[in-house]
Design a protein around this motif. Structure first.
Motif, PDB file in Angstrom:
ATOM      1  N   ALA A   1       0.781  -1.077   0.121  1.00 43.90           N
ATOM      2  CA  ALA A   1       0.145  -0.074  -0.156  1.00 43.90           C
ATOM      3  C   ALA A   1       0.841   1.328   0.048  1.00 43.90           C
ATOM      4  CB  ALA A   1      -0.807  -0.085   1.073  1.00 43.90           C
ATOM      5  N   SER A   2       0.207   2.398  -0.548  1.00 41.10           N
ATOM      6  CA  SER A   2       0.844   3.560  -0.428  1.00 41.10           C
ATOM      7  C   SER A   2      -0.234   4.618   0.414  1.00 41.10           C
ATOM      8  CB  SER A   2       0.885   4.288  -1.854  1.00 41.10           C
ATOM      9  OG  SER A   2       1.461   5.471  -1.760  1.00 41.10           O
TER      10      SER A   2
ATOM     11  N   LEU B   1      -4.054   3.883  -0.360  1.00 37.17           N
ATOM     12  CA  LEU B   1      -4.422   3.187  -1.653  1.00 37.17           C
ATOM     13  C   LEU B   1      -3.472   2.064  -1.705  1.00 37.17           C
ATOM     14  CD1 LEU B   1      -5.600   3.231  -4.428  1.00 37.17           C
ATOM     15  CD2 LEU B   1      -3.818   4.593  -5.249  1.00 37.17           C
ATOM     16  N   GLY B   2      -4.084   0.964  -2.021  1.00 42.53           N
ATOM     17  CA  GLY B   2      -3.047  -0.427  -1.930  1.00 42.53           C
ATOM     18  C   GLY B   2      -4.025  -1.681  -2.410  1.00 42.53           C
ATOM     19  N   ALA B   3      -3.155  -2.736  -2.185  1.00 44.31           N
ATOM     20  CA  ALA B   3      -3.589  -3.766  -2.882  1.00 44.31           C
ATOM     21  C   ALA B   3      -3.467  -4.847  -1.480  1.00 44.31           C
ATOM     22  CB  ALA B   3      -2.768  -4.619  -3.845  1.00 44.31           C
TER      23      ALA B   3
ATOM     24  N   SER C   1      -7.872 -10.609  -3.906  1.00 43.84           N
ATOM     25  CA  SER C   1      -7.156  -9.565  -3.840  1.00 43.84           C
ATOM     26  C   SER C   1      -7.730  -8.456  -4.739  1.00 43.84           C
ATOM     27  CB  SER C   1      -5.771  -9.884  -4.659  1.00 43.84           C
ATOM     28  OG  SER C   1      -6.025 -10.157  -6.008  1.00 43.84           O
ATOM     29  N   ALA C   2      -7.335  -7.347  -4.483  1.00 41.06           N
ATOM     30  CA  ALA C   2      -8.155  -5.846  -5.125  1.00 41.06           C
ATOM     31  C   ALA C   2      -7.223  -4.602  -4.811  1.00 41.06           C
ATOM     32  CB  ALA C   2      -9.251  -5.590  -4.480  1.00 41.06           C
ATOM     33  N   LEU C   3      -7.319  -3.878  -5.800  1.00 40.26           N
ATOM     34  CA  LEU C   3      -6.694  -2.637  -5.847  1.00 40.26           C
ATOM     35  C   LEU C   3      -7.864  -1.518  -5.165  1.00 40.26           C
ATOM     36  CD1 LEU C   3      -4.378  -0.483  -6.158  1.00 40.26           C
ATOM     37  CD2 LEU C   3      -5.118  -0.363  -8.545  1.00 40.26           C
ATOM     38  N   THR C   4      -7.650  -1.080  -3.959  1.00 44.66           N
ATOM     39  CA  THR C   4      -8.666  -0.387  -3.505  1.00 44.66           C
ATOM     40  C   THR C   4      -8.282   0.837  -2.675  1.00 44.66           C
ATOM     41  OG1 THR C   4     -10.663  -0.790  -2.015  1.00 44.66           O
ATOM     42  CG2 THR C   4      -8.724  -2.054  -1.528  1.00 44.66           C
TER      43      THR C   4
END
Length: 323
Positions: free
Chosen positions: A86-87, A112-114, A138-141
């Motif tokens: 994550a960022s 923001l991360g995965a 999993s997800a980019l969320t």
């Protein structure tokens, strides 16, 4: 220049304390307070008014035995393996260095991360039925925004800081899924930090403790218990640019979870780690890169794992006296 280096060296610590992340007890193995953030210079505030930016790249990898069960976004799972990449971007504003005799700071963090989750079995789903074995998600969320208010006071070497942060459940919550960054609940943390920071010798000794009050997830009906966290760190500046240190943390959940099938589900964890910081000048502006690694030695009712951090801090604007 010494003034700027002190400010930027601690800027990343100030911002990192306001980041939600996976890895504690409570629902979904997640908590508002990021364990390990109370490191060197935990109580040192920026010495000038201004606006500061911090970006943190955070990687956590942990797992739990198949014999252990966990509540995960309305599911009950066993054999949990969780990774998060994550960022976290933080804007920290310092409107006054003379408010009630100290420094006032307010900020906001957006994650923001995965998250990546694998489980050996889903024992029960949100509707109560069994969903089978070996699931991956999993997800980019986008996670929940986190707001913060801090007040700090200092003497020649001693620094004291009071801080409060609130998780606002406005992020992307993936209902009934395994992988989420959003806590989907209100949570409030209050902390106090103390630092003995001596620029002449290069030593910093810091400690931080706090209490996290967790609310309930209105979708799953799960009410997470409250937590106490304690951290300590020692760091030595080996040169004007480079510093190296060690730190540790301890977490204990002090009230029961409610609304879940696993009962109180109180968590506990202890970890040790190392940290290093490197100061640079970019286009005439001082900036700091800080890295950390934290290894959990023991964990109860939560995954046990390792976290890696890379943090970058830089001022956007500064109100420097005399300029």
């Amino acid at each position: 220049m010494r003034l700027f280096k002190t400010m930027i060296l601690t800027g990343g610590v100030l911002a990192l304390g306001f980041v939600p992340a996976m890895a504690n007890a409570t629902e979904s193995g997640a908590s508002l307070y990021l364990l390990g953030s109370g490191g060197p210079g935990a109580a040192v505030m920026p010495p000038v008014e201004g606006v500061f930016f911090d970006k943190t790249i955070y990687v956590y990898d942990g797992d739990a035995s198949a014999r252990r069960q966990f509540p995960l976004n309305g599911n009950i799972v066993a054999g949990l393996d969780a990774t998060i990449i994550a960022s976290f971007d933080t804007i920290l504003a310092v409107p006054s260095t003379d408010f009630l005799g100290g420094t006032l700071a307010v900020g906001m963090t957006l994650p923001l991360g995965a998250p990546i989750v694998d489980v050996d079995a889903v024992l029960t789903g949100p509707g109560g039925g069994s969903l089978g074995t070996d699931r991956h998600d999993s997800a980019l969320t986008v996670g929940d925004p986190v707001g913060v208010v801090m007040m700090g006071w200092h003497g020649e070497k001693w620094h004291v800081q009071l801080s409060s942060m609130i998780n606002i459940p406005l992020g992307h919550y993936r209902e009934d899924q395994l992988a989420n960054l959003s806590l989907h609940r209100f949570a409030v943390d209050g902390s106090v930090a103390v630092s003995w920071h001596d620029p002449a010798s290069g030593w910093d000794i810091s400690a931080k403790g706090g209490y996290t009050l967790n609310g309930d997830n209105d979708y799953t009906g799960y009410d997470s218990g409250d937590e106490v966290h304690v951290e300590a760190a020692v760091e030595k500046a080996l040169s004007p640019k480079f510093s190296l240190g060690a730190q540790a943390y301890y977490l204990k959940q002090v009230t029961d979870d409610r609304g879940g099938a696993l009962g109180p589900f109180k968590g506990e964890a202890v970890a040790v780690g190392a940290t290093a910081a490197y100061n640079v000048v970019m286009a005439g502006t001082p900036a700091t890169f800080r890295g950390r690694v934290m290894q959990e030695l023991d964990a109860t009712n939560r995954p046990k794992g390792t976290s890696f951090w890379l943090d970058f801090s830089i001022p956007l604007t500064m109100n420097i006296p005399g300029q």
